[in-house]
Design a protein around this motif. Structure first.
Motif, short mmCIF file in Angstrom:
data_model
loop_
_atom_site.label_atom_id
_atom_site.label_comp_id
_atom_site.label_asym_id
_atom_site.label_seq_id
_atom_site.Cartn_x
_atom_site.Cartn_y
_atom_site.Cartn_z
N LEU A 73 0.89 -1.09 0.37
CA LEU A 73 -0.12 -0.04 -0.12
C LEU A 73 0.69 1.32 -0.24
O LEU A 73 1.36 1.46 1.00
CB LEU A 73 -1.05 0.01 1.23
N ASP A 74 1.41 1.64 -1.45
CA ASP A 74 2.17 2.78 -1.28
C ASP A 74 1.49 4.07 -2.04
O ASP A 74 2.87 4.66 -3.17
CB ASP A 74 3.22 2.31 -1.84
N GLU A 75 0.18 4.11 -2.81
CA GLU A 75 -0.21 5.08 -3.30
C GLU A 75 -0.79 6.04 -2.56
O GLU A 75 -1.44 6.60 -3.33
CB GLU A 75 -0.93 4.80 -4.69
N ASP A 76 -0.28 6.35 -1.62
CA ASP A 76 -0.81 8.06 -0.59
C ASP A 76 -1.59 9.16 -1.76
O ASP A 76 -2.08 9.89 -1.38
CB ASP A 76 -0.16 8.10 -0.01
N ALA A 77 -0.40 9.79 -2.00
CA ALA A 77 0.06 10.74 -2.93
C ALA A 77 -1.20 10.94 -3.96
O ALA A 77 -2.47 11.55 -4.92
CB ALA A 77 1.37 11.26 -3.39
N GLU A 78 -1.21 9.76 -5.02
CA GLU A 78 -2.06 9.92 -5.49
C GLU A 78 -3.09 9.04 -5.48
O GLU A 78 -4.54 9.60 -5.66
CB GLU A 78 -1.64 8.28 -6.51
N GLN A 79 -3.65 8.15 -4.07
CA GLN A 79 -5.07 7.95 -3.46
C GLN A 79 -5.22 9.73 -3.22
O GLN A 79 -6.63 9.97 -3.54
CB GLN A 79 -4.84 7.52 -2.43
N ALA A 81 -4.84 12.61 -3.62
CA ALA A 81 -5.12 13.50 -5.00
C ALA A 81 -6.49 13.33 -5.76
O ALA A 81 -7.50 13.65 -6.19
CB ALA A 81 -4.36 13.32 -6.76
N ARG A 82 -6.52 11.67 -5.84
CA ARG A 82 -7.89 11.32 -6.10
C ARG A 82 -8.92 11.96 -6.10
O ARG A 82 -10.53 12.36 -6.46
CB ARG A 82 -8.06 10.08 -6.56
N LEU A 83 -8.83 11.71 -4.54
CA LEU A 83 -10.08 12.25 -3.79
C LEU A 83 -10.56 13.39 -3.51
O LEU A 83 -11.81 13.79 -3.49
CB LEU A 83 -9.80 11.63 -2.13
N LEU A 84 -9.77 14.40 -3.25
CA LEU A 84 -10.19 15.95 -3.51
C LEU A 84 -10.59 16.45 -4.56
O LEU A 84 -11.00 17.46 -4.67
CB LEU A 84 -8.38 16.89 -3.08
N ALA A 85 -9.52 15.61 -5.97
CA ALA A 85 -10.49 15.81 -7.78
C ALA A 85 -11.74 15.53 -7.13
O ALA A 85 -12.26 16.02 -8.44
CB ALA A 85 -9.25 15.44 -8.40
N ALA A 86 -12.19 14.37 -6.43
CA ALA A 86 -13.81 14.83 -6.47
C ALA A 86 -14.34 15.54 -6.60
O ALA A 86 -15.64 14.97 -6.78
CB ALA A 86 -13.80 12.56 -5.44
N ALA A 104 -16.00 6.78 -3.64
CA ALA A 104 -16.31 5.16 -2.77
C ALA A 104 -16.72 4.49 -2.82
O ALA A 104 -15.76 3.80 -3.06
CB ALA A 104 -17.19 5.91 -1.59
N LEU A 105 -17.53 4.80 -3.82
CA LEU A 105 -17.71 3.48 -4.43
C LEU A 105 -17.26 3.04 -5.87
O LEU A 105 -17.13 1.66 -6.00
CB LEU A 105 -19.58 3.87 -5.45
N ARG A 106 -16.66 4.35 -6.42
CA ARG A 106 -15.88 3.59 -7.60
C ARG A 106 -14.43 3.06 -7.37
O ARG A 106 -13.87 2.20 -7.49
CB ARG A 106 -15.54 4.52 -8.75
N HIS A 107 -14.08 4.07 -5.95
CA HIS A 107 -12.71 3.47 -5.92
C HIS A 107 -12.28 2.84 -4.56
O HIS A 107 -11.43 2.33 -3.98
CB HIS A 107 -11.30 5.12 -5.31
N TRP A 138 -5.14 5.84 5.59
CA TRP A 138 -6.84 6.54 4.43
C TRP A 138 -7.24 7.42 4.85
O TRP A 138 -7.88 8.94 4.24
CB TRP A 138 -7.61 5.28 4.10
N LEU A 139 -7.40 7.40 6.88
CA LEU A 139 -7.71 8.85 7.64
C LEU A 139 -6.87 9.89 7.50
O LEU A 139 -6.92 11.01 7.79
CB LEU A 139 -8.49 7.95 8.87
N ARG A 140 -5.34 9.63 7.09
CA ARG A 140 -4.80 10.86 6.99
C ARG A 140 -4.66 11.79 5.76
O ARG A 140 -4.61 12.77 5.88
CB ARG A 140 -3.30 10.52 6.80
N HIS A 141 -5.79 11.19 5.06
CA HIS A 141 -6.92 12.17 3.61
C HIS A 141 -7.80 13.26 4.76
O HIS A 141 -8.06 14.37 3.67
CB HIS A 141 -6.70 11.67 2.99
N THR A 142 -8.11 12.93 6.18
CA THR A 142 -8.77 13.55 6.72
C THR A 142 -9.06 15.19 6.61
O THR A 142 -9.83 15.77 6.31
CB THR A 142 -9.62 13.51 8.06
#
Length: 205
Positions: A73-79, A81-86, A104-107, A138-142
């Motif tokens: 599990l090493d795509e923290d920055a990419e995840q 970026a996708r979350l904020l872009a949503a 959430a449903l998609r990713h 995941w919760l680090r993006h809060t």
């Protein structure tokens, strides 16, 4: 006469040879680890075996991946970026909770048609160490998500409602899967976001 091409202003320079070599080494380690984990299980594969399979030393491995879980599990920055872009790039008229539900449903819950991706998802969900690490990351993006929610809603950046929505939105996929299993998780997640959307609309009306 040879035409000289100029890069647009602000375009980052292409990675140099050293950066490309580091990226290739990192990818080789991650690929070797995932292959061994899928073949034998996460707990039955040691760091030394992964390093040998990638033809690197354990010291080199830990320079790229400080903990074993990060090998998977090493795509923290990419995840993030996708979350904020949503939220930032949601279609006109779509609410923030609806945009987060779709993300959430998609990713977060989608199994996908790729057998390798399904095997990867099963590996993470069936391994407590990986499952807990994934949720912690995941919760680090809060905080970042809360700031974007506030900005998009015209609310103060420290508004507690924005932080609450961000936390609930990030926690919902795990809670839905834990309570209802993979088969009913999508329905449970949709139901949870219905509540978030109703409450958020009332709060920001």
């Amino acid at each position: 006469m040879t035409e000289t091409k100029t890069e647009p202003a602000g375009t980052p320079p292409p990675p140099g040879r050293r950066e490309r070599k580091k990226a290739a080494t990192r990818r080789a380690i991650a690929d070797a680890a995932l292959r061994l984990f899928l073949e034998r299980g996460y707990d039955d594969v040691g760091i030394r075996e992964i390093a040998d399979a990638a033809d690197v030393s354990t010291t080199t491995l830990f320079k790229h991946f400080p903990v074993k879980e990060a090998l998977v599990l090493d795509e923290d920055a990419e995840q993030e970026a996708r979350l904020l872009a949503a939220v930032r790039e949601r279609p006109e008229g779509r609410s923030i909770p609806a945009a987060l539900r779709e993300h959430a449903l998609r990713h977060r819950l989608a199994a996908g048609d790729d057998p390798r991706f399904r095997a990867f998802s099963e590996l993470v969900n069936s391994t407590p160490a990986l499952r807990d690490y994934a949720q912690s990351m995941w919760l680090r993006h809060t905080a970042a998500l809360a700031r974007v929610i506030a900005d998009e809603s015209g609310l103060p950046p420290d508004d507690p409602a924005c932080l609450a929505l961000a936390h609930f939105a990030l926690e919902a996929p795990r809670a839905a899967r834990a309570a209802h299993g993979d088969e009913d998780a999508r329905r449970a997640l949709t139901r949870a976001f219905d509540l978030l959307e109703t409450g958020w609309d009332g709060l920001t009306a």
